[in-house]
Write an enzyme that holds these catalytic residues in place. Structure first.
Site, short mmCIF file in Angstrom:
data_model
loop_
_atom_site.label_atom_id
_atom_site.label_comp_id
_atom_site.label_asym_id
_atom_site.label_seq_id
_atom_site.Cartn_x
_atom_site.Cartn_y
_atom_site.Cartn_z
N ASP A 103 0.87 -1.17 0.07
CA ASP A 103 0.08 -0.13 0.00
C ASP A 103 1.15 1.28 0.09
O ASP A 103 1.37 1.57 -1.21
CB ASP A 103 -0.83 -0.13 1.31
N VAL A 153 -9.02 -4.29 0.24
CA VAL A 153 -9.54 -5.38 -0.24
C VAL A 153 -9.39 -6.40 0.75
O VAL A 153 -8.48 -6.22 1.54
CB VAL A 153 -8.68 -5.74 -1.68
P1 IMP Z 1 2.08 -0.61 3.64
O1 IMP Z 1 3.40 -0.57 4.71
O2 IMP Z 1 1.27 0.53 3.93
O3 IMP Z 1 2.50 -0.86 2.26
O4 IMP Z 1 1.03 -1.74 3.93
C1 IMP Z 1 1.17 -2.97 3.89
C2 IMP Z 1 0.36 -3.85 4.78
O5 IMP Z 1 -0.82 -3.26 4.83
C3 IMP Z 1 0.02 -5.22 4.03
O6 IMP Z 1 1.04 -6.31 4.22
C4 IMP Z 1 -1.24 -5.57 4.55
O7 IMP Z 1 -1.03 -6.24 5.57
C5 IMP Z 1 -1.95 -4.14 4.88
N1 IMP Z 1 -2.76 -3.51 3.77
C6 IMP Z 1 -2.62 -2.61 3.16
N2 IMP Z 1 -3.89 -2.41 2.38
C7 IMP Z 1 -4.78 -3.32 2.58
C8 IMP Z 1 -5.88 -3.87 2.23
O8 IMP Z 1 -6.45 -3.17 1.32
N3 IMP Z 1 -6.61 -5.08 2.69
C9 IMP Z 1 -5.95 -5.89 3.58
N4 IMP Z 1 -4.81 -5.44 4.04
C10 IMP Z 1 -4.01 -4.36 3.74
#
Ligand code: IMP
Ligand code: MG
Length: 177
Positions: A103, A153
């Protein structure tokens, strides 16, 4: 809202064929490698890692790591915390980090930085899904399943407040926070 049946975004059969393609690509790229370690990021990657790893044509070992950044909310705090480390020694090995979804990119950035300090032979990254417009930090994804928009999602390992992880497809829900 989160009790409703999530609307299908990526179907079970689309996931199945994309995972097969990724497995074929990874098997080609690591051909001849005898110390690949696949590191699944808990909890979200458990189903993806299970399906992907079973289709590889090369030897591999499996490790898990757990991190936390969201708590129970759907908004990233940006601060990543290591909750569980790998058990095995990864020095000199070829590490492939397997994520469910990227994300903001903070989690994957944190993990690649942390693994570098363990002196592996190489580090690559694999994620089933990426939210293409949400990146806050630049992080390379070597093997990517699908790009999606900025929606929450669930399914195929992904949750919202721990629900919906075992849905066979990836669906969209409306977060309530
Ligand atoms: P980042 O550090 O913002 O890239 O987030 C990554 C982590 O957030 C992922 O490994 C997921 O566990 C969680 N995450 C981010 N977006 C979603 C989503 O739409 N659904 C479920 N988990 C999410
Ligand atoms: Mg995750």
């Amino acid at each position: 809202m989160s009790n409703d049946t999530p609307e299908v975004l990526i179907s079970e059969s689309d996931i199945r064929s994309r995972v097969a393609e990724l497995a074929a690509q990874i098997s080609r790229d690591y051909e001849g490698c005898d110390n690949l370690v696949m590191v699944g990021v808990l909890k979200g990657s458990f189903i993806f890692l299970a399906d992907l790893s079973r289709q590889l044509k090369i030897p591999r070992t499996i490790e898990f790591i757990a991190v936390s950044s969201y708590g129970s909310s759907s908004v990233s705090s940006g601060a990543v915390r290591l909750v569980m480390d790998v058990r095995g020694n990864i020095e000199g090995k070829h590490v492939l980090i397997v994520e469910d979804i990227v994300d903001t990119g903070h989690t994957l950035k944190y993990l690649t930085g942390m693994f570098k300090s363990h002196r592996p032979a190489s580090i690559k990254t694999c994620s089933l899904v990426r939210k293409a417009d949400s990146a806050e930090v630049d992080v390379k994804i070597d093997y990517l399943g699908f790009d999606i928009g900025d929606e929450w999602v669930v399914g195929y390992g992904l949750d919202y407040g721990e629900l919906h992880r075992t849905l066979p497809y990836i669906g969209i829900i409306e977060p309530t926070d």
